[in-house]
Design an enzyme around this catalytic site. Structure first.
Site: not given
Length: 311
Positions: A60, A62, A64-65, A139, A208, A266
């Site tokens: 996805h 976001h 942090d990914h 998510h 996530d 995570h």
């Protein structure tokens, strides 16, 4: 298959945990699952050349990914990469990569090929000995789980082939590849000289997500389930609100899916130690560990999942 956890933190990294990324070696390809900030430095620590990466799968969009992508992509260009890099992800991945191409005045000497996943529960890549499948999770933004599954060819019944008149040599290879052959006007079909289907190793990475019943089916009987467990169950409401899973619920999914090994990842930065999450999960599913940065996992046929020490 061999997996190296390059990052195991959630939104905020810590001194000991980098943002999410997992390097997978399968067959003749090297795959990166997610690419959090500083992934290329983690690759250096793991002594893995980023030039060998063939494909990147993003769960996805976001930060942090994905925030490791600009640096990694530009570093590959500076190092003289010429072969294409495939990047798979949810809707919007194409636009993201287009923006990255124009950041930092970097000249790209190789092609970035994006593949947007628009359907649920589909095979997005397949070659003769493994496949990659995606399933939509839940998510706060579009998110996909990935399954990587080895495809093992049925055993070739050599004595049966000779009995049917097939001489040892190139015709054996054609039959093994699933093609019929003709011997003195008689057609020999592959199924006549091949054994039953053979099970290959497989694992699932959740991305996530809040707990999903569909994950139980997706991860059914896999050797390894890598499932996010950001929090402990005492703050389940917060986890749900933020689109995450608690350790107990991840373990329940593993148990119901009959997986061999559960690895949680995570971790929220509110925890200085993953032990509370592991203890909680093991109350439901004993064969549980929490991932650590640079931890390596090996999955082999007919052998337990092997977890090696950090490099």
């Amino acid at each position: 298959m061999e997996l190296t956890f390059l990052g195991t933190a959630s939104a905020i990294p810590t001194r000991y945990r980098n943002h999410t990324a997992i390097l997978v070696k399968v067959s003749n390809r090297m795959i990166l699952l997610d690419c959090g900030e500083a992934t290329q430095k983690q690759l250096m620590k793991a002594e893995i050349s980023p030039m060998k990466i063939d494909d990147i799968y993003i769960t996805h969009l976001h930060g942090d990914h994905i925030l490791g992508l600009p640096g990694l992509i530009q570093s590959l260009a500076f190092r003289g990469r010429t072969r294409p890099l495939n990047i798979y992800g949810p809707k919007g991945i194409g636009e993201l990569i287009d923006h990255i191409k124009h950041l930092g005045y970097c000249t790209m000497g190789y092609d970035l090929i994006t593949h947007e996943i628009l359907d649920d529960d589909i095979i997005i890549y397949q070659q003769n000995d493994f496949l990659v499948k995606a399933r939509k999770m839940k998510h706060t933004v579009f998110d996909y789980a990935y399954k990587i599954e080895e495809l093992r060819q049925p055993k070739f019944l050599r004595s049966k082939a000779i009995e049917l008149g097939v001489p040892p040599g190139p015709l054996f290879g054609k039959l093994q590849a699933g093609n019929s052959v003709s011997i003195d006007g008689k057609v020999i079909e592959p199924e006549e000289v091949l054994g039953p289907p053979r099970k290959g190793v497989k694992f699932v990475f959740s991305g996530d997500t809040i707990p999903q019943e569909s994950m139980i089916d997706f991860a059914k009987d896999v050797d390894l389930l890598i499932h996010e467990a950001t929090f402990t169950g005492d703050i389940r409401e917060k986890a749900t609100e933020n689109g995450h899973t608690v350790a107990e619920d991840a373990a329940r999914i593993a148990k119901d899916a009959n997986v061999e090994q559960l690895i949680l990842t995570h971790l929220s930065n509110r925890y200085t130690d993953s032990k509370p999450l592991v203890d909680e999960a093991r109350q439901v599913f004993k064969n549980t560990v929490y991932a650590k940065d640079l931890m390596t996992v090996v999955i082999e046929n007919k052998k337990p999942v092997t977890i090696k020490k950090n490099k």
